[in-house]
Enzyme design. Structure first.
Site, short mmCIF file in Angstrom:
data_model
loop_
_atom_site.label_atom_id
_atom_site.label_comp_id
_atom_site.label_asym_id
_atom_site.label_seq_id
_atom_site.Cartn_x
_atom_site.Cartn_y
_atom_site.Cartn_z
N LYS A 196 79.39 21.02 -10.71
CA LYS A 196 79.83 21.95 -11.76
C LYS A 196 78.62 22.65 -12.38
O LYS A 196 78.58 23.86 -12.51
CB LYS A 196 80.61 21.17 -12.81
CG LYS A 196 81.11 21.98 -13.96
CD LYS A 196 82.00 21.16 -14.87
CE LYS A 196 82.27 21.94 -16.16
NZ LYS A 196 83.15 21.25 -17.09
N GLU A 202 70.87 13.95 -8.91
CA GLU A 202 71.26 13.27 -7.67
C GLU A 202 71.69 14.30 -6.62
O GLU A 202 71.25 14.27 -5.46
CB GLU A 202 72.44 12.31 -7.91
CG GLU A 202 72.11 11.09 -8.73
CD GLU A 202 72.39 11.29 -10.21
OE1 GLU A 202 72.33 12.45 -10.68
OE2 GLU A 202 72.63 10.28 -10.90
N GLY A 254 84.67 17.73 -14.96
CA GLY A 254 84.30 17.19 -13.64
C GLY A 254 85.32 16.20 -13.10
O GLY A 254 85.74 16.29 -11.94
N ARG A 255 85.75 15.27 -13.93
CA ARG A 255 86.66 14.22 -13.44
C ARG A 255 88.09 14.71 -13.28
O ARG A 255 88.96 13.95 -12.88
CB ARG A 255 86.58 13.00 -14.37
CG ARG A 255 86.80 13.30 -15.84
CD ARG A 255 86.33 12.14 -16.70
NE ARG A 255 86.43 12.40 -18.13
CZ ARG A 255 85.49 13.01 -18.86
NH1 ARG A 255 84.38 13.42 -18.29
NH2 ARG A 255 85.65 13.18 -20.15
N GLU A 340 85.28 7.35 -18.51
CA GLU A 340 84.45 8.46 -19.02
C GLU A 340 85.24 9.27 -20.05
O GLU A 340 84.67 9.88 -20.95
CB GLU A 340 83.98 9.37 -17.86
CG GLU A 340 82.75 10.18 -18.21
CD GLU A 340 82.14 10.93 -17.03
OE1 GLU A 340 82.75 11.90 -16.56
OE2 GLU A 340 81.05 10.55 -16.57
N HIS A 371 92.66 -12.46 -1.82
CA HIS A 371 91.78 -13.48 -1.23
C HIS A 371 90.40 -13.45 -1.89
O HIS A 371 89.44 -13.96 -1.33
CB HIS A 371 91.69 -13.27 0.28
CG HIS A 371 93.04 -13.35 0.93
ND1 HIS A 371 93.57 -14.55 1.36
CD2 HIS A 371 93.99 -12.41 1.14
CE1 HIS A 371 94.79 -14.33 1.84
NE2 HIS A 371 95.06 -13.04 1.71
N LYS A 500 70.22 9.60 -18.62
CA LYS A 500 69.65 10.70 -17.82
C LYS A 500 68.28 11.09 -18.38
O LYS A 500 67.31 11.28 -17.64
CB LYS A 500 70.57 11.93 -17.86
CG LYS A 500 71.82 11.83 -17.03
CD LYS A 500 72.55 13.18 -17.05
CE LYS A 500 73.95 13.05 -16.51
NZ LYS A 500 74.76 14.26 -16.66
O1 F6P Z 1 76.93 12.54 -15.71
C1 F6P Z 1 78.30 12.63 -15.78
C2 F6P Z 1 78.80 13.88 -15.13
O2 F6P Z 1 78.52 14.97 -15.92
C3 F6P Z 1 80.27 13.77 -14.83
O3 F6P Z 1 81.06 14.05 -15.93
C4 F6P Z 1 80.41 14.73 -13.71
O4 F6P Z 1 81.61 14.55 -13.01
C5 F6P Z 1 79.19 14.39 -12.90
O5 F6P Z 1 78.20 14.10 -13.86
C6 F6P Z 1 78.70 15.45 -11.97
O6 F6P Z 1 78.39 16.64 -12.63
P1 F6P Z 1 78.17 17.99 -11.84
O7 F6P Z 1 79.45 18.33 -11.15
O8 F6P Z 1 77.78 18.99 -12.86
O9 F6P Z 1 77.07 17.76 -10.83
#
Ligand code: F6P
Length: 532
Positions: A196, A202, A254-255, A340, A371, A500
């Site tokens: 987003k 990452e 995002g979620r 979240e 199990h 972060k």
């Molecule tokens: O760090 C949390 C977050 O902002 C989530 O809410 C989101 O889904 C994820 O990181 C990834 O964010 P982006 O789509 O901006 O890379």
């Protein structure tokens, strides 16, 4: 008056009774609700008609109807970020109008969906190719909501996945991207960078790694990259052709984003038509959520059962137990969606939350969990409310006998949690084995199941794209209702920020470019150890 008082009173009054004793002739029908072929059964909880009335009053008094209308009409209910919350717009039907700042947002939603569909078809039909020809593999690079939704849905909808294979890279641990790319052909791989913000460390780090990997074989790797983001300027700066950039607006959290371009990898895998069925399932649940009176409203009831268990009965966790192997990633998906969204310690107005926030959500598919951790669920000292999910039929007609076993296990677990096994019954079992005296007593005590443990079952016909859409929208609205009742803003996530920031600051320390001044002793010692 304390809004929780009546429910606490009812809990105090009834906590000693056995759920089994609530079963009169009509409970199974009265404490279940159906919508569009899906059945939610909450009869195996300690909720009676009076408690349900009190729970519904709680939702009414919290202004649920007005807040639900506010969300669907594009009001900026995410007020720490000044944003509307409109994932429902991503699945809205023809003829709908949803305005943000006086502008109908749906024409643009439809335009982007059509662009995604056109691209998905090109990939599926071999019109869009890699340097080595037809695309065989799609690698979605994203994290959190930009990963969990499509990754969960891709697994869930395997019977419909007749396009290129999909892979999902999320963790900044190089092992993830390394192990995923190993064995793929860069000349026939499409990389989708899903973010987003297009700044997430990452995702951007993994995208760089994938680009280097591709550059070893492909003359111009940018031609095999696509992006999904709200940040068009950043995707352009990254060199991705605007024709393969699929945008969305900041009112999609995002979620909550799998319904839009973030679902591109899924759309490529199952095809745009089946993706439309997925949207239709979500839309059907939206209509139910908007239209059904609270006592028959599935998301409202699901939320209120959760509130009863967590905020009133004090059960801190909830197990999500899909008896559906293809929903193996659903618990992880729901961890983000629920934790979240509702893992917040202050209310919308900034005051301390008067009660617990949302629960810890965890789980694994059945029968595997049986199990592993079900021992604790049945005989541990803590009560873990369980949410079972199960389909009437699988996708493997030749293996219908296995599906039957699966269903039997699901229902048996819910029954065992409810019924338990008394000391008297356990003694009888031991006596049949020939034990007597103190040893019989000792052994019998190990075989007692307290029972009276609450669970719910969500049952559906088959895990189709439509059903998956219903399930996801059901959980989204559940989270919304819970947030409204708790007074939480479910749509921001400030709790992810501090870690972060500190990680960014620690990077140079680990590289040896900065010292450990200001760090606590434990962190400083670990830095020294890990620097080697
Ligand atoms: O760090 C949390 C977050 O902002 C989530 O809410 C989101 O889904 C994820 O990181 C990834 O964010 P982006 O789509 O901006 O890379």
């Amino acid at each position: 008056m304390d809004k929780w008082a009546e429910l606490r009173r009812l809990h105090g009054l009834n906590k000693g009774r056995h759920i089994l004793d609530l079963f009169d002739g009509s409970r199974a029908g009265d404490f279940a609700v159906e919508a569009d072929g899906m059945r939610f059964d909450y009869a195996k909880t300690n909720i009676d008609a009076e408690t349900r009335r009190a729970l519904i009053r709680l939702a009414e008094d919290a202004g649920l109807a007005e807040k639900r209308a506010a969300m669907f009409s594009g009001e900026k209910i995410n007020d720490t970020e000044g944003r509307a919350v409109l994932h429902v717009a991503l699945r809205a039907g023809e003829g709908a109008v949803i305005r943000v700042d006086d502008q109908d947002v749906l024409p643009e939603v439809r335009r982007i969906r059509a662009a995604c569909a056109a691209f998905a078809r090109q990939v599926r039909e071999g019109v869009f190719t890699g340097q080595g020809g037809r695309i065989t593999d799609v690698v979605n690079i994203g994290i959190g909501g930009s990963d969990l939704g499509p990754a969960m849905a891709w697994l869930a909808l395997q019977p419909y996945a007749d396009g290129p294979r999909c892979h999902f890279v999320s963790n900044v641990d190089g092992a993830h991207v390394h192990d995923t790319l190993r064995g793929l052909n860069p000349e026939t791989t499409l990389v989708i960078v899903a973010s987003k913000t297009f700044t997430t460390i990452e995702t951007m780090t993994n995208a760089d790694t994938a680009r280097r990997w591709m550059a070893e074989k492909v003359a111009n790797p940018a031609t095999q990259f696509a992006a999904v983001s709200t940040a068009g300027d950043k995707t352009a700066a990254y060199g991705i052709d605007p024709d393969r950039v699929f945008g969305f607006e900041d009112w999609v959290g995002g979620r909550y984003s799998v319904w839009g371009p973030i679902g591109l990898s899924l759309m490529i895998a199952i095809g745009p038509e089946r993706f439309d069925d997925f949207l239709a399932g979500g839309r059907a649940m939206d209509a139910h959520f908007m239209g059904a009176p609270f006592p028959q409203n599935m998301p409202v009831l699901l939320a209120l059962v959760g509130i009863w268990h967590n905020q009133i009965c004090g059960h801190a966790t909830r197990a999500v137990l899909p008896y559906d192997q293809r929903l193996a990633r659903l618990p992880a998906y729901l961890q983000q969606l629920e934790m979240e969204s509702n893992g917040k310690r202050v209310a919308v107005d900034g005051s301390d939350l008067a009660t617990q926030s949302g629960p810890v959500v965890w789980g694994e598919p059945g029968t595997n969990g049986q199990h592993a951790f079900y021992q604790l669920i049945h005989q541990g000292t803590r009560v873990v409310p369980c949410e079972f999910l199960v389909a009437r039929r699988g996708h493997e007609p030749d293996l219908a006998h296995q599906h039957l076993l699966l269903v039997a296990n699901c229902l048996a677990q819910a029954e065992a949690l409810l019924r338990g096994r008394t000391l008297e019954e356990a003694r009888g079992i031991m006596a049949k084995k020939g034990l007597t005296g103190p040893e019989l007593e000792r052994q019998a005590r190990h075989r007692v199941f307290p029972g009276n443990r609450p669970s719910t079952v969500l049952a559906y016909d088959q895990l189709t794209p439509f059903t998956l859409g219903q399930i996801i929208a059901l959980y989204e609205h559940r989270v919304f209702v819970e947030g409204v009742v708790l007074g939480i803003n479910s749509f921001d996530q400030w709790g992810v920020e501090l870690g972060k920031e500190l990680a960014l600051a620690l990077q140079p320390v680990l590289e040896g470019k900065a010292g450990t001044e200001g760090k606590d002793g434990s962190t400083a010692a670990l830095v020294r150890f890990l620097r080697g």
